[in-house]
Scaffold this motif. Structure first.
Motif, PDB file in Angstrom:
ATOM      1  N   HIS A  70       1.011  -1.180  -0.270  1.00 43.20           N
ATOM      2  CA  HIS A  70       0.298  -0.211   0.039  1.00 43.20           C
ATOM      3  C   HIS A  70       0.643   1.485  -0.060  1.00 43.20           C
ATOM      4  O   HIS A  70       1.829   1.441   1.354  1.00 43.20           O
ATOM      5  CB  HIS A  70      -0.958  -0.003   1.170  1.00 43.20           C
ATOM      6  CG  HIS A  70      -2.354   1.289   1.392  1.00 43.20           C
ATOM      7  ND1 HIS A  70      -1.741   2.286   1.110  1.00 43.20           N
ATOM      8  CD2 HIS A  70      -3.518   0.836   1.773  1.00 43.20           C
ATOM      9  CE1 HIS A  70      -3.635   2.996   0.718  1.00 43.20           C
ATOM     10  NE2 HIS A  70      -4.410   1.693   1.116  1.00 43.20           N
ATOM     11  N   PRO A  71       0.720   2.514  -0.779  1.00 37.68           N
ATOM     12  CA  PRO A  71       1.615   3.471  -0.954  1.00 37.68           C
ATOM     13  C   PRO A  71       1.681   4.356   0.404  1.00 37.68           C
ATOM     14  O   PRO A  71       2.534   5.063   0.500  1.00 37.68           O
ATOM     15  CB  PRO A  71       1.147   3.918  -1.805  1.00 37.68           C
ATOM     16  CG  PRO A  71      -0.358   3.833  -2.420  1.00 37.68           C
ATOM     17  CD  PRO A  71      -0.168   1.892  -1.578  1.00 37.68           C
ATOM     18  N   ASP A  72       0.022   4.265   0.662  1.00 38.65           N
ATOM     19  CA  ASP A  72       0.453   5.190   2.058  1.00 38.65           C
ATOM     20  C   ASP A  72       0.206   5.140   3.651  1.00 38.65           C
ATOM     21  O   ASP A  72      -0.010   6.259   4.345  1.00 38.65           O
ATOM     22  CB  ASP A  72      -1.200   6.003   1.036  1.00 38.65           C
ATOM     23  CG  ASP A  72      -1.283   6.318   0.226  1.00 38.65           C
ATOM     24  OD1 ASP A  72      -0.480   6.950  -0.159  1.00 38.65           O
ATOM     25  OD2 ASP A  72      -2.469   6.365  -0.420  1.00 38.65           O
ATOM     26  N   GLU A  73       0.108   3.693   3.591  1.00 39.04           N
ATOM     27  CA  GLU A  73      -0.280   2.817   4.643  1.00 39.04           C
ATOM     28  C   GLU A  73       0.609   1.877   5.025  1.00 39.04           C
ATOM     29  O   GLU A  73       1.236   1.004   4.026  1.00 39.04           O
ATOM     30  CB  GLU A  73      -1.689   3.070   5.480  1.00 39.04           C
ATOM     31  CG  GLU A  73      -1.640   1.568   4.341  1.00 39.04           C
ATOM     32  CD  GLU A  73      -3.512   2.638   5.137  1.00 39.04           C
ATOM     33  OE1 GLU A  73      -3.875   0.712   5.936  1.00 39.04           O
ATOM     34  OE2 GLU A  73      -3.898   3.145   4.692  1.00 39.04           O
ATOM     35  N   PRO A  74       1.443   1.364   6.130  1.00 40.96           N
ATOM     36  CA  PRO A  74       1.924   0.015   5.925  1.00 40.96           C
ATOM     37  C   PRO A  74       0.848  -0.762   5.897  1.00 40.96           C
ATOM     38  O   PRO A  74       0.584  -2.061   7.424  1.00 40.96           O
ATOM     39  CB  PRO A  74       2.823   0.051   7.869  1.00 40.96           C
ATOM     40  CG  PRO A  74       1.733   1.326   8.459  1.00 40.96           C
ATOM     41  CD  PRO A  74       1.227   2.057   6.964  1.00 40.96           C
ATOM     42  N   SER A  75       0.898  -1.017   4.912  1.00 37.96           N
ATOM     43  CA  SER A  75      -0.008  -2.787   4.650  1.00 37.96           C
ATOM     44  C   SER A  75      -0.295  -3.071   3.452  1.00 37.96           C
ATOM     45  O   SER A  75       0.912  -2.226   2.783  1.00 37.96           O
ATOM     46  CB  SER A  75      -1.702  -2.250   4.942  1.00 37.96           C
ATOM     47  OG  SER A  75      -1.779  -1.393   3.482  1.00 37.96           O
ATOM     48  N   MET A  76      -1.042  -4.278   3.005  1.00 34.36           N
ATOM     49  CA  MET A  76      -0.195  -4.976   2.023  1.00 34.36           C
ATOM     50  C   MET A  76      -1.843  -4.751   1.108  1.00 34.36           C
ATOM     51  O   MET A  76      -2.881  -5.412   1.698  1.00 34.36           O
ATOM     52  CB  MET A  76      -0.331  -6.236   2.309  1.00 34.36           C
ATOM     53  CG  MET A  76       1.163  -6.532   3.252  1.00 34.36           C
ATOM     54  SD  MET A  76       2.453  -5.982   1.791  1.00 34.36           S
ATOM     55  CE  MET A  76       2.415  -6.925   0.374  1.00 34.36           C
TER      56      MET A  76
END
Length: 183
Positions: A70-76
């Protein structure tokens, strides 16, 4: 006051042990998250692993899926057939649930080896059930996006926490049966 402590010694011991183990494991996990820079495994190793395994499971079921950072948060981000379905965050990797499970079982422990083996086996089972839960949730959100709230907030937490509850009940019954036979 002393009589109350004596009377409820086992309850106080259980609560104290649970809180100590839970706080210690949570602190260690927080340190791990704080020092996981995401350069090798984004956003952290366990979330990355669960994301990749969910994706592989979906491929096994015949779905064209992919996992991207995910470009904006620490996630997939999980994408099925070109459609963004869900994001996998740190809370999706089941580690916090395993910490809760292990803390409770340890607080109810009498001997090290059976406790360790039960926590290990229960943790693996929780991990597997969580993985299946994520796959079913992904497919549910892909096919029935209008049901997102009830699936994500009610049904699927019920699955993972229901599993933990059943494992706790089994542990308590097993332990009480052992104590009865040893008495």
């Amino acid at each position: 006051m002393k009589n109350l402590f004596i009377k409820y010694k086992s309850v106080i011991k259980f609560i104290g042990t649970f809180l100590l183990v839970y706080a210690t494991l949570s602190f260690i996990y927080k340190l791990y998250l704080d020092f996981s820079d995401g350069s090798t495994y984004y956003p952290d190793y366990f979330t990355n692993l669960v994301s990749k395994q969910t994706n592989a499971f979906l491929h096994t079921l015949g779905y064209d899926s992919q996992i991207v950072n995910h470009p904006d948060e620490p996630s997939m981000k999980l994408i099925i057939n070109g459609q963004f379905v869900l994001r996998l965050i740190e809370g999706c990797n089941s580690i916090s649930v395993v910490i809760l499970f292990g803390s409770f079982v340890t607080a109810f422990a009498d001997r090290f080896k059976p406790t360790f083996l039960y926590v290990l086996a229960g943790s693996v089972l929780i991990y597997i059930v969580n993985l299946v839960r994520l796959v079913i949730l992904s497919l549910g959100l892909y096919h029935y996006p209008s049901r997102q709230e009830v699936m994500h907030s009610v049904i699927f937490p019920l699955i993972i926490y229901g599993m933990v509850f059943l494992l706790w009940i089994f542990w308590i019954k097993r332990l009480s049966n052992l104590n009865r036979t040893n008495a």
